[in-house]
Design an enzyme around this catalytic site. Structure first.
Site, PDB file in Angstrom:
ATOM      1  N   HIS A  33       0.845  -1.205   0.000  1.00  0.00           N
ATOM      2  CA  HIS A  33       0.000   0.000   0.000  1.00  0.00           C
ATOM      3  C   HIS A  33       0.875   1.248   0.000  1.00  0.00           C
ATOM      4  CE1 HIS A  33       0.542   0.920   4.327  1.00  0.00           C
ATOM      5  NE2 HIS A  33       0.410  -0.374   4.556  1.00  0.00           N
TER       6      HIS A  33
ATOM      7  N   ASP B 158      -0.198   4.387   0.883  1.00  0.00           N
ATOM      8  CA  ASP B 158      -0.540   5.436   1.852  1.00  0.00           C
ATOM      9  C   ASP B 158       0.211   5.231   3.164  1.00  0.00           C
ATOM     10  OD1 ASP B 158      -2.185   3.073   2.182  1.00  0.00           O
ATOM     11  OD2 ASP B 158      -3.350   4.201   3.669  1.00  0.00           O
TER      12      ASP B 158
ATOM     13  N   ASP C  87       6.440   0.982   6.951  1.00  0.00           N
ATOM     14  CA  ASP C  87       5.021   0.661   6.664  1.00  0.00           C
ATOM     15  C   ASP C  87       4.505   1.557   5.548  1.00  0.00           C
ATOM     16  OD1 ASP C  87       2.477  -0.321   6.786  1.00  0.00           O
ATOM     17  OD2 ASP C  87       1.965   0.595   8.685  1.00  0.00           O
TER      18      ASP C  87
ATOM     19  N   GLU D 205      -4.896   1.902   2.434  1.00  0.00           N
ATOM     20  CA  GLU D 205      -4.982   0.649   3.208  1.00  0.00           C
ATOM     21  C   GLU D 205      -5.201   0.966   4.677  1.00  0.00           C
ATOM     22  OE1 GLU D 205      -3.467  -2.630   5.757  1.00  0.00           O
ATOM     23  OE2 GLU D 205      -2.721  -0.589   5.603  1.00  0.00           O
ATOM     24  N   GLU D 206      -4.542   2.037   5.123  1.00  0.00           N
ATOM     25  CA  GLU D 206      -4.554   2.363   6.558  1.00  0.00           C
ATOM     26  C   GLU D 206      -5.936   2.795   7.046  1.00  0.00           C
ATOM     27  OE1 GLU D 206      -2.240   1.590   8.405  1.00  0.00           O
ATOM     28  OE2 GLU D 206      -0.302   1.746   7.399  1.00  0.00           O
TER      29      GLU D 206
ATOM     30  N   GLU E  96       4.047  -6.135   4.070  1.00  0.00           N
ATOM     31  CA  GLU E  96       3.909  -5.404   5.340  1.00  0.00           C
ATOM     32  C   GLU E  96       5.091  -5.761   6.235  1.00  0.00           C
ATOM     33  OE1 GLU E  96       1.703  -3.226   6.460  1.00  0.00           O
ATOM     34  OE2 GLU E  96      -0.079  -3.442   5.197  1.00  0.00           O
TER      35      GLU E  96
ATOM     36  N   HIS F  96       3.594   3.435  12.346  1.00  0.00           N
ATOM     37  CA  HIS F  96       2.606   4.378  12.901  1.00  0.00           C
ATOM     38  C   HIS F  96       3.187   5.210  14.050  1.00  0.00           C
ATOM     39  CE1 HIS F  96      -1.065   1.881  11.337  1.00  0.00           C
ATOM     40  NE2 HIS F  96      -0.019   1.786  10.551  1.00  0.00           N
TER      41      HIS F  96
HETATM   42 ZN   LIG Z   1       0.836  -1.192   6.445  1.00  0.00          ZN
END
Ligand SMILES: [Zn+2]
Length: 396
Positions: free
Chosen positions: A83, A85, A114, A146-147, A174, A368
């Site tokens: 992903h 984003d 990530d 995705e997030e 991931e 994150h």
């Molecule tokens: Zn991710």
């Protein structure tokens, strides 16, 4: 040129591309088209064919690009999926989160692990695939949002179905420290909105308190949570073994002496099996339609309860015999299988019959977070896996 020089070169290219990718501020929900065009350009120059799918506003884009087999065989195609984003940044970063900074063998930046690190490795390795005598197709799948509960991937999956792509081996990069992940729970998020009738608190019988009905709803959710525990599958591989349910917040009301006409509840459930999600929603809808709403409408016919789906990330089920896991194991020698507590797009690919594994560079520990980083060695490990894929995808 010696092998070592080539791998050094590939590593340096990965870092360079990762630096470029981090500079695109592709926070979920925002325009990611510049990043997608950047990736598309690299792959098209190598002879890849590609197509894009979009959100309704055409601001956010999924890319699916293919390096075709020169010598087609019956080997399953490989899908390398990531992903594009990233989650938003909060204050407190030691460096600019959108300028990649290398320090002590770590590369810092939002999305470093990530999961732009994986995407960078696949793009750096693409020229090797394009020059190889591939006997199977290699696909590159880069999605948006995705997030925020996997909003982008389902649009791509629809198109894959339309195009008859329903077989293959998908590697979702991931951050797992290159460990093989073969299952995770689903993650369904909802907001339920209550609308009643405002009034003076001294005459509660003349109003409809949205806050009070929301409380009854929350109680029902807590009651159903116990039912979910009872439904726990005997051979569950998850911790905890049953589907969980959690109330994230209740928001409503303006003053002590005013009957609240509006309230909303944020809640989520993480089903171990799809049926639990179906069961929960059916029980809840029944309670709303047969008990709560009729009660509210007795006083105020325009009362409403509206459950909005924020996202329903499909669970990723363990396959007893997974082509994808066995393939990665055969390349890395790692025969372990693990489950994780975070959601991914894996279940979506699995649902259309594509054997899927989650395995990628970097650690979810740094995802994150402030000062997100990826250990540079992880990129090298990922490049090794991509090299293994090449060796397994060429005519000798
Ligand atoms: Zn991710």
């Amino acid at each position: 040129m010696s092998t070592e020089n080539t791998s050094d070169q590939l590593f340096n290219t990965s870092v360079k591309i990762l630096t470029d990718l981090i500079a695109f501020k592709t926070i979920s929900g925002e325009d990611n088209s510049s990043l997608i065009n950047y990736c598309d350009e690299i792959l098209q120059k190598l002879g890849a064919t590609s197509f894009k799918t979009f959100d309704d506003e055409k601001k956010r884009v999924n890319l699916f690009a293919t390096l075709k087999a020169k010598y087609p065989s019956d080997k399953k195609p490989i899908i390398l999926s990531g992903h594009t984003d990233v989650v938003p940044v909060s204050k407190g970063w030691s460096t600019d989160p959108f300028i990649a900074t290398v320090k002590n063998n770590k590369l810092f930046g939002r999305g470093a692990c990530d999961m732009k690190g994986f995407i960078a490795c696949t793009l750096a390795f693409a020229p090797v695939y394009s020059q190889a005598n591939l006997d199977r197709d290699i696909h590159f799948s880069y999605t948006f949002d995705e997030e925020t509960a996997c909003i982008g991937a389902p649009i791509l999956i629809e198109e894959l179905k339309n195009r008859g792509v329903k077989d293959g081996i998908c590697i979702i990069g991931e951050p797992t420290n290159m460990k093989i992940i073969d299952a995770h729970k689903g993650c369904y998020e909802y907001t339920t909105y209550f609308e009643g009738l405002a009034g003076h608190s001294s005459a509660p019988h003349k109003g409809v308190s949205a806050v009070e009905y929301a409380s009854k709803y929350v109680n029902k959710l807590i009651e159903l949570r116990e039912k979910l525990k009872e439904r726990s599958p005997k051979d569950s591989i998850f911790d905890p073994p049953y589907s969980t349910l959690s109330i994230g917040g209740i928001f409503g009301g303006i003053a002590h002496n005013v009957i609240a006409d509006k309230c909303h509840v944020n809640w989520e459930t993480r089903p171990v099996v799809k049926e639990d999600g179906v069961f929960l929603n059916a029980e809840l809808d029944k309670y709303v339609n047969e008990v709560l709403l009729p009660d509210m409408k007795k006083i105020f016919p325009n009362s409403s309860i509206l459950k909005k789906i924020i996202g329903e990330v499909t669970g990723f089920d363990r396959d007893k015999k997974s082509n994808a896991c066995e393939f990665v194991s055969s390349l890395t020698g790692d025969n372990t299988r693990e489950v994780v507590s975070f959601g991914t797009e894996a279940g979506l690919f699995q649902e259309i019959g594509i054997s899927t594994v989650v395995c990628g560079p970097g650690s979810i520990e740094q995802a994150h977070k402030i000062d997100e980083f990826i250990i540079l060695d992880e990129l090298k490990k990922c490049l090794n896996l991509l090299e293994g894929i090449k060796k397994n995808s060429i005519v000798n």
